[in-house]
Design an enzyme around this catalytic site. Sequence first.
Site, short mmCIF file in Angstrom:
data_model
loop_
_atom_site.label_atom_id
_atom_site.label_comp_id
_atom_site.label_asym_id
_atom_site.label_seq_id
_atom_site.Cartn_x
_atom_site.Cartn_y
_atom_site.Cartn_z
N CYS A 34 0.84 -1.18 0.00
CA CYS A 34 0.00 0.00 0.00
C CYS A 34 0.87 1.23 0.00
O CYS A 34 2.08 1.17 -0.13
CB CYS A 34 -0.90 0.01 1.24
SG CYS A 34 0.00 0.40 2.75
N ILE B 187 -2.51 -9.97 0.27
CA ILE B 187 -2.70 -11.02 1.28
C ILE B 187 -3.96 -10.70 2.09
O ILE B 187 -4.16 -9.54 2.46
CB ILE B 187 -1.48 -11.14 2.20
CG1 ILE B 187 -0.26 -11.66 1.42
CG2 ILE B 187 -1.76 -12.04 3.40
CD1 ILE B 187 1.03 -11.68 2.20
N VAL C 118 10.92 -6.19 -21.75
CA VAL C 118 10.71 -4.96 -22.51
C VAL C 118 11.91 -4.73 -23.42
O VAL C 118 13.04 -5.12 -23.10
CB VAL C 118 10.49 -3.76 -21.57
CG1 VAL C 118 11.77 -3.41 -20.81
CG2 VAL C 118 9.96 -2.54 -22.32
#
Length: 618
Positions: free
Chosen positions: A2, A53, A286
């Site tokens: 977060c 989770i 990439v």
Amino acid sequence: MCGFVGFLNTPAAADPNTVVKAMADRIIHRGPDDADYYVDEDISLGFRRLSIIDLEGGRQPILNEDGTKVLTFNGEIYNFQSLREDLLKKGHVFKTRTDSETILHGYEEYGKEILQKLRGMFAFVIWDKEKKELFGARDIFGIKPFYYYKKNGELLFGSEIKSFLSHPGFEKELDEEKIPEYLSYEYIPYENTIFKNVFKLPGGYCFTYKDGQLSVERYYQVRYKIEEDKPLEYWEEQIQKEFTESVAMHQIADVEVGCFLSSGVDSSYVVKEISKGTKKVKTFSVGYTEEKYSELPYAQELSKAIGVPNISNKVSADEFFDAVPLIQYMLDEPLPNPSEIPLYFLAKNARQYVKVVLSGEGADELFGGYPMYLQGGHFAQYTRKVPRPVRKLAGAVAKRLPEFKGKHFIVRGSMEPYQRFMRANYVFTDPNERQKYLKKPITSKRPEEYSKRYFDEVKDLDEPTQLQYVDMYTWMIYDILLKADRMSMANSLELRVPFLDRKMLELSCRIPSRYRADCQTETTKKALRAAASKELPEKTAKMKKLGFPVPLSDWLMQDKYYNKVKEAFQSDIAGKFFVQSELMKLLDDHKSGKAKNMQKIWSFYSFIVWYDQFFVKN
């Protein structure tokens, strides 16, 4: 995973509920799945969640059993299940299955000693309502970011500096005195930032804030305990054993986990290891439309050999340049490492398929992967054989002579290790050369002086080991890990780095330098490559480090992109800080082929674009 924000309540934020929400919304990219807040008479905490989770029950801020302590946390604790079992036996009551609650109860049980038990990447704060005390910490490597602002009685903190812009007590000020340091290193190589009164909590540090006093202390320091008596085969086995465990722990999630894959041994080793348990793990690579700069063929060849799917994308010059403003905003501070741009597009592509990826960052710093460590080995041999007075005299004489083969080595061999540290002059070496581009005179130390403090901490170790140590506390945390975190989180993607595990670090600190960077055979990451060679094709295990090559130097010679940079160099922002005629000479000399100035050009251009984002548009 977060992002979090917070501040101690003062009259500046008359409505703390509104302010904390606005701050959290600034970093919504770090956690688009959920948001929650905690506000009392003393403190305001905000949280944006990316659910990995306990998808249903993992909301933060989270309180302990009696509601006296509250936590906000960013990261992952990979050994949380064993810690949880231990805390349950001691009588703690858990409301969720999250790793975050383990930190909270662990702090109740052990105080700040819980930091010695955590294995993972993290930044967190815990507010003790009874003691009116704030405690916070950052993981031992600094994988997860932590910033704080302290001025005029205000204390703001969070995962990204940009969240502070939404707090009415935040005074946004550029620290112009830091520009010379930025121009040498590409970043500010210590706790300060380019904003006045905004600081980085270093990796391996914690803090306590109480009664207006902030106390910051180191809780973990990298320590080398070299074991010279063991053969290479022993280290191969130990690396494989610890790496297998680390990769398994880094896969813990309630969502699908993928992998970044370049041409190098580090990411290839990660992919091979995870593929043992996840046969069709998705890998992401990439490249560029310019084939000579693209690593895609190597990555695709390896994925085919291992038998895992590879999903790749290519970045065009237009996409590259168009993304620069957003990327500089996401970085918080100017960072002119061109590889951050393909990394952004790599993460953007991966996020269409998965929420979590494993990557190979940290292997070079821990296991000796950069060519300069080999050079450090050669200098170490030279300094052992030649007495210091003789080296000093030879260096002084060589400096005055015309160019000859070996001159550079003799001159640098007369210096102390910190004085010849390559990262200190990554862009500009000479303060006088640096100054000629600056609009106003700025007195600052020579660039190498800023890294001397880290060299002093390990002055008794050999030079390659000193270089690795200093890299871990500067280059890795302020460049490599910062761009990895920001480019992944800009796309709401969690990036995990299994090489940067506490046990992997402790193992690497036991390995002799000849099995890390072996200057006798010119082999980087010798022990790691030996371990990887048991798992990977020989071609991949021996692949030299490419480091995300970028066609930027070629693009800057093309009219379209030359003109884009020219416009920035002739802007009012450039005129505010820099001597524009000198900037244009850099650019014109590069375009005409007189000099290779890409790195310097990109440093100035990145700063101008960054300043526009933070001081004009925001």
